[in-house]
Design a protein around this motif. Structure first.
Motif, mmCIF file in Angstrom:
data_model
loop_
_atom_site.group_PDB
_atom_site.id
_atom_site.type_symbol
_atom_site.label_atom_id
_atom_site.label_comp_id
_atom_site.label_asym_id
_atom_site.label_seq_id
_atom_site.Cartn_x
_atom_site.Cartn_y
_atom_site.Cartn_z
ATOM 1 N N ASP A 1 0.859 -1.185 0.000
ATOM 2 C CA ASP A 1 0.000 0.000 0.000
ATOM 3 C C ASP A 1 0.899 1.239 0.000
ATOM 4 O OD1 ASP A 1 -2.661 -1.146 0.053
ATOM 5 O OD2 ASP A 1 -2.133 -1.909 2.042
ATOM 6 N N GLU A 2 0.460 2.297 0.653
ATOM 7 C CA GLU A 2 1.232 3.533 0.681
ATOM 8 C C GLU A 2 2.566 3.337 1.407
ATOM 9 O OE1 GLU A 2 0.692 6.297 -0.756
ATOM 10 O OE2 GLU A 2 -1.416 6.243 -1.335
ATOM 11 N N ILE A 3 3.607 3.968 0.843
ATOM 12 C CA ILE A 3 4.928 3.928 1.467
ATOM 13 C C ILE A 3 5.677 5.172 1.016
ATOM 14 C CG2 ILE A 3 6.096 2.676 -0.394
ATOM 15 C CD1 ILE A 3 7.515 1.029 1.791
ATOM 16 N N PRO A 4 6.494 5.790 1.862
ATOM 17 C CA PRO A 4 7.203 7.005 1.446
ATOM 18 C C PRO A 4 8.098 6.761 0.230
ATOM 19 C CG PRO A 4 7.301 6.758 3.835
ATOM 20 C CD PRO A 4 6.713 5.492 3.296
ATOM 21 N N HIS A 5 7.879 7.545 -0.808
ATOM 22 C CA HIS A 5 8.662 7.389 -2.027
ATOM 23 C C HIS A 5 10.137 7.684 -1.796
ATOM 24 C CE1 HIS A 5 4.836 8.054 -4.658
ATOM 25 N NE2 HIS A 5 4.935 6.823 -4.208
ATOM 26 N N ASP A 6 10.442 8.616 -0.901
ATOM 27 C CA ASP A 6 11.854 8.964 -0.699
ATOM 28 C C ASP A 6 12.607 7.864 0.024
ATOM 29 O OD1 ASP A 6 10.346 9.594 1.590
ATOM 30 O OD2 ASP A 6 11.785 11.096 2.274
#
Length: 386
Positions: A242-247
């Motif tokens: 699911d969502e995860i920090p792109h950086d």
């Protein structure tokens, strides 16, 4: 500037919300402004974790986007619009929402104004007259006046400032799932894949087969399209999340195939990743074309063109030896440019400058004193300069 109480309305996806939250956090921490962010409930934690006040946003996002400037005029407070795409006419590019080649670039901005007026003008004037007790706007008024002060890419005159893309750094505090860490360490860097889909189940099957045929490991981001479906069983070379920090994630990837949102494209290039765009709307296509024209990825394709053949072609473009090193080198160049920017501080200085003008004139009417800030545009400008 003295500390202020500032309300920020953000409508859109995570890529729209994160850069504005980054600006808001900087304004609050360094300049002691009190910031309240009104946005979608999905981003409550993102806002609160940044130490900002959160207010849940309800109603139709399309109407809210068009109404906030009129509400600011009613409240007699300064208004500052932050945008990642250009709304003020320029001869440099077509309007991102009307990318019909052959039309005069500046004319496309006028046409978008006409379309917006025809769809919403009477509604807005009814709001101004009946609810806000303001004078109605003249027929076919521009939704973003050419005199609006702005922060953009190209030279639009003294009312226009240039910042850069404002990144919200999350990698430092992020604690990844142990399963993901173990999977990443078990093989070569994967390709990250995440974009919209008209048929998520079929698209997931295509992605799985394309990764198999090209011999690549892949991370599939579910996103709003629901790629990956509800199944929990995938081949070992694929990880679904699911969502995860792109950086945090993108520096661990060999390439990124995404929807072309300016935030995701900026994050991918900042990580030095070769980037392919599968777009659903015209402003996403714009960023895909900019990436391709500068050698950091293949030509963008529309989600309706997704097939096993096009997905294999996109993956091969990012990894095959005869082009990979050139594409990777360009992506790294762009990464170095993006990392040199002090965009957040530049954005705050722009906001302060225009607010200071508003306080000195004590005139907050729509015609005389709205201001505008574009946080994504230096990405395009700098890529075009390479």
């Amino acid at each position: 500037m003295r500390p202020l109480e500032i309300a920020i309305l953000i409508v859109g996806s995570r890529g729209d919300v994160q850069p504005i939250v980054a600006i808001a956090r900087h304004m609050q921490r360094k300049y002691n402004h009190r910031i309240r962010v009104a946005t979608h409930v999905d981003f409550r934690n993102l806002v609160i974790e940044g130490g900002l006040d959160f207010y849940p946003l309800g109603g139709d996002p399309k109407i809210l986007v068009q109404c906030h400037v009129h509400i600011a005029e009613y409240l007699n407070v300064p208004f500052h619009l932050i945008s990642a795409i250009p709304w003020t006419p320029t001869s440099e590019i077509l309007h991102p929402c009307l990318r019909i080649k052959g039309l005069d670039n500046k004319m496309t901005y006028k046409l978008v104004d006409v379309f917006m007026w025809l769809s919403s003008g009477s509604l807005l004037n009814k709001l101004r007259k009946d609810q806000l007790k303001l004078d109605p706007l003249p027929l076919l008024s521009s939704f973003i006046d050419s005199n609006v002060s702005a922060t953009y890419t190209w030279n639009w005159g003294e009312n226009v400032d240039v910042t850069g893309f404002c990144f919200l750094d999350q990698a430092h505090d992020f604690k990844p799932p142990l399963g993901l860490l173990s999977w990443l360490e078990s093989g070569q860097p994967p390709i990250h894949i995440g974009f919209g889909s008209l048929d998520p189940e079929r698209t997931t099957e295509i992605i799985i087969e394309a990764l198999k045929l090209t011999g690549q490991r892949g991370i599939i981001s579910k996103g709003w399209a629901g790629l990956g479906g509800e199944s929990t069983e995938f081949p070992d070379h694929i990880y679904v999340l699911d969502e995860i920090p792109h950086d945090w994630l993108f520096p661990r990837c060999s390439g990124v195939i995404n929807h072309g949102g300016v935030g995701t494209v900026a994050a991918s290039l900042r990580a030095g990743c070769p980037t392919a765009v599968v777009h659903a709307c015209s402003d996403q296509e714009l960023w895909g074309e900019i990436v391709h024209s500068n050698g950091a990825g293949p030509a963008p394709i529309h989600i309706s063109q997704i097939s096993l053949q096009t997905m294999v072609q996109s993956i091969l473009y990012l990894i095959k030896p005869e082009v990979y090193f050139q594409v990777k080198e360009r992506a790294i160049q762009l990464s170095e440019w993006l990392q040199q920017e002090s965009a957040i501080e530049a954005a705050v200085r722009s906001i302060h400058k225009h607010l200071d003008k508003s306080f000195k004139t004590n005139d907050y009417s729509l015609q005389n004193n709205p201001s505008m800030l574009g946080v994504g545009q230096t990405l395009a400008r700098k890529i075009n300069q390479l």
